[in-house]
Design a protein around this motif. Structure first.
Motif, mmCIF file in Angstrom:
data_model
loop_
_atom_site.group_PDB
_atom_site.id
_atom_site.type_symbol
_atom_site.label_atom_id
_atom_site.label_comp_id
_atom_site.label_asym_id
_atom_site.label_seq_id
_atom_site.Cartn_x
_atom_site.Cartn_y
_atom_site.Cartn_z
ATOM 1 N N TRP A 1 0.879 -1.276 -0.046
ATOM 2 C CA TRP A 1 -0.029 0.028 -0.237
ATOM 3 C C TRP A 1 0.489 1.262 0.152
ATOM 4 C CZ3 TRP A 1 -0.724 4.456 3.005
ATOM 5 C CH2 TRP A 1 -2.167 5.240 2.735
ATOM 6 N N TRP A 2 1.627 1.258 0.882
ATOM 7 C CA TRP A 2 3.247 2.690 0.900
ATOM 8 C C TRP A 2 3.434 2.427 -0.616
ATOM 9 C CZ3 TRP A 2 1.760 6.353 4.192
ATOM 10 C CH2 TRP A 2 1.240 5.743 5.489
ATOM 11 N N ASP A 3 3.916 0.987 -1.399
ATOM 12 C CA ASP A 3 4.324 1.773 -1.611
ATOM 13 C C ASP A 3 4.078 2.524 -3.375
ATOM 14 O OD1 ASP A 3 7.061 0.732 -0.671
ATOM 15 O OD2 ASP A 3 6.861 -1.258 -1.754
ATOM 16 N N ARG A 4 2.545 1.458 -3.468
ATOM 17 C CA ARG A 4 1.888 2.283 -4.768
ATOM 18 C C ARG A 4 0.953 3.806 -4.422
ATOM 19 N NH1 ARG A 4 -1.583 -2.003 -2.804
ATOM 20 N NH2 ARG A 4 -2.987 -0.823 -2.258
ATOM 21 N N MET A 5 0.612 3.597 -3.056
ATOM 22 C CA MET A 5 0.753 5.310 -2.884
ATOM 23 C C MET A 5 1.791 6.462 -2.995
ATOM 24 S SD MET A 5 -2.653 4.696 -2.451
ATOM 25 C CE MET A 5 -2.506 3.422 -3.855
ATOM 26 N N SER A 6 2.667 6.013 -2.860
ATOM 27 C CA SER A 6 4.206 6.664 -3.069
ATOM 28 C C SER A 6 4.415 6.892 -4.515
ATOM 29 C CB SER A 6 5.162 6.542 -1.826
ATOM 30 O OG SER A 6 5.853 4.907 -2.553
ATOM 31 N N GLU A 7 4.118 6.249 -5.356
ATOM 32 C CA GLU A 7 4.317 6.432 -6.373
ATOM 33 C C GLU A 7 3.019 7.077 -6.787
ATOM 34 O OE1 GLU A 7 4.313 3.053 -10.433
ATOM 35 O OE2 GLU A 7 5.180 2.789 -8.386
ATOM 36 N N LYS A 8 2.102 6.881 -6.515
ATOM 37 C CA LYS A 8 0.713 7.084 -7.076
ATOM 38 C C LYS A 8 1.131 9.014 -7.034
ATOM 39 C CE LYS A 8 -3.889 7.953 -7.315
ATOM 40 N NZ LYS A 8 -5.575 6.891 -6.419
ATOM 41 N N TYR A 9 1.595 9.350 -5.549
ATOM 42 C CA TYR A 9 1.206 10.399 -4.983
ATOM 43 C C TYR A 9 3.013 11.284 -5.304
ATOM 44 C CZ TYR A 9 -3.577 9.970 -3.834
ATOM 45 O OH TYR A 9 -4.698 9.186 -3.789
ATOM 46 N N GLY A 10 3.927 10.212 -5.602
ATOM 47 C CA GLY A 10 4.793 10.680 -5.597
ATOM 48 C C GLY A 10 5.607 11.824 -3.566
ATOM 49 N N TRP A 11 5.111 10.817 -3.791
ATOM 50 C CA TRP A 11 6.236 11.882 -1.690
ATOM 51 C C TRP A 11 7.045 12.040 -1.903
ATOM 52 C CZ3 TRP A 11 1.988 7.485 0.598
ATOM 53 C CH2 TRP A 11 0.349 7.654 1.058
ATOM 54 N N GLU A 12 7.152 12.853 -1.124
ATOM 55 C CA GLU A 12 9.126 13.660 -0.657
ATOM 56 C C GLU A 12 9.509 12.122 -0.123
ATOM 57 O OE1 GLU A 12 11.163 16.013 2.071
ATOM 58 O OE2 GLU A 12 9.939 16.623 1.433
#
Length: 90
Positions: A58-69
């Motif tokens: 989940w964290w991997d998908r969301m960080s890729e989707k939203y481009g989190w720092e």
């Protein structure tokens, strides 16, 4: 240090909340369970592994989707009430 780096939808928040609660429940069960019941113990270990993989996914998908720092030695946290994502660094 804690810094807001993004936000997720309520549905996305609900998905990680379910995994978070499941992971915590399995950890509590592991504290109470002994390895004497091998069948149950093996099921618990397998479920913990599957849940941990889903949680990280989940964290991997969301960080890729939203481009989190990102930051070295940093990790993300979610505020379940506001759906905000924080980057936490030492």
């Amino acid at each position: 240090m804690k810094k807001i780096v993004g936000r997720v939808s309520e549905d996305e928040r609900n998905e990680i909340l379910t995994l978070f609660e499941r992971r915590n429940g399995l950890r509590e069960l592991a504290k109470a369970l002994t390895a004497d019941d091998t069948k149950l113990y093996n099921r618990l270990v397998a479920d913990m592994g599957k849940t941990a993989t889903s949680f990280q996914g989940w964290w991997d998908r969301m960080s890729e989707k939203y481009g989190w720092e990102r930051a070295e030695n940093g990790n993300w946290e979610i505020d379940f009430k506001s759906c905000e994502i924080y980057l936490v660094t030492p």
